[in-house]
Design an enzyme around this catalytic site. Structure first.
Site, PDB file in Angstrom:
ATOM      1  N   SER A  91       0.835  -1.185   0.000  1.00 20.27           N
ATOM      2  CA  SER A  91       0.000   0.000   0.000  1.00 20.27           C
ATOM      3  C   SER A  91       0.882   1.251   0.000  1.00 20.27           C
ATOM      4  CB  SER A  91      -0.953  -0.073   1.201  1.00 20.27           C
ATOM      5  OG  SER A  91      -1.937   0.913   1.159  1.00 20.27           O
ATOM      6  N   HIS A 116      -2.179  -1.212  -4.582  1.00 22.75           N
ATOM      7  CA  HIS A 116      -3.637  -1.193  -4.737  1.00 22.75           C
ATOM      8  C   HIS A 116      -4.118   0.250  -4.715  1.00 22.75           C
ATOM      9  CE1 HIS A 116      -4.453  -1.573  -0.083  1.00 22.75           C
ATOM     10  NE2 HIS A 116      -3.755  -0.509  -0.382  1.00 22.75           N
TER      11      HIS A 116
END
EC number: 3.4.21.92
Length: 191
Positions: A91, A116
C-alpha cells in the site's frame, strides 16, 4: 534484561544506524512514524548535506497523507536517498519505496510488494453532500497514486489502473520486472 537496559540498547542501536546513515521505517505509515522518519532524514541532511542515505522499508502501509509527507521531504533533500524494501512494502509502503531516484530502488530477495488503490476505512456517515466530497477526494488521491506508479514504472496509465484495481502482490523479482524496483539487493555492501 530490565526495561531501562532495553531502552538504552535501543538508543545505542538507533545512534549506530544513524551514524551509518540508515533510516529504518519498520511500521505502519502514521503521522507519528512519518514524523519520526522525517526528523531522522533531516538530521542526516543537516549533519552532512549531499551524503547518501539508505531508507529501509518494511511497512504494511497506512496513511496516504503521512506517506506523502515523507515522500515530499525526501524529494527536498540534497542527500541522495536509496530505498531498500526488506520484508514488506504494501500500500503506502510501496509508494514510499519509490521515492528514491531511478537506479536507487531495491528490495531484498524475499521481500513482497503490494500495490492497490486507496480505500477509506471504517463506517462513513454524513449527508449525501459530505459523502460526495469524500468520494471526490479519494478519486483525487487515487489519481495521485497512479501518477506515482506510472512515473516510477514507465507503464502505461491503463496498465497501472488495472493493476491497482485490486490488491496486486508481487515478489521482489516480479516487482523488478514490473518496474517498481531497480534491482534485488543481496548485500548492503552492494549499495
Amino acid at each position: 534484561m530490565a526495561d531501562g537496559e532495553v531502552h538504552k540498547l535501543r538508543d545505542i542501536i538507533e545512534k549506530e544506524l544513524l551514524e551509518a546513515r540508515r533510516v529504518f521505517f519498520s511500521e505502519p505509515v502514521t503521522e507519528k512514524s512519518a514524523s519520526d522518519a522525517i526528523k531522522k532524514l533531516w538530521y542526516l541532511e543537516l549533519k552532512d548535506p549531499g551524503k547518501p542515505i539508505v531508507f529501509v522499508i518494511n511497512s504494511p502501509g497506512g496513511s496516504v497523507d503521512a506517506g506523502f509527507a515523507v515522500w515530499d521531504q525526501i524529494k527536498m533533500l540534497t542527500s541522495p536517498v536509496t530505498t531498500v524494501v526488506t520484508g514488506l512494502a504494501a500500500s503506502m509502503g510501496s509508494v514510499l519505496s519509490l521515492c528514491a531516484a531511478p537506479g536507487r530502488r531495491f528490495a531484498t530477495p524475499h521481500s513482497r510488494i503490494m500495490i492497490h488503490q486507496p480505500s477509506i476505512g471504517g463506517p462513513i456517515t454524513g449527508q449525501a453532500t459530505d459523502l460526495d466530497i469524500h468520494a471526490r477526494e479519494i478519486l483525487k488521491t487515487k489519481a495521485r497514486i497512479i501518477d506515482v506508479y506510472v512515473e516510477a514504472t514507465n507503464q502505461p496509465r491503463d496498465i497501472i489502473e488495472k493493476a491497482i484495481d485490486r490488491d496486486m502482490w508481487m515478489t521482489a523479482n516480479e516487482a523488478k520486472d514490473f518496474g517498481l524496483l531497480d534491482g534485488i539487493l543481496f548485500s548492503f555492501n552492494d549499495l
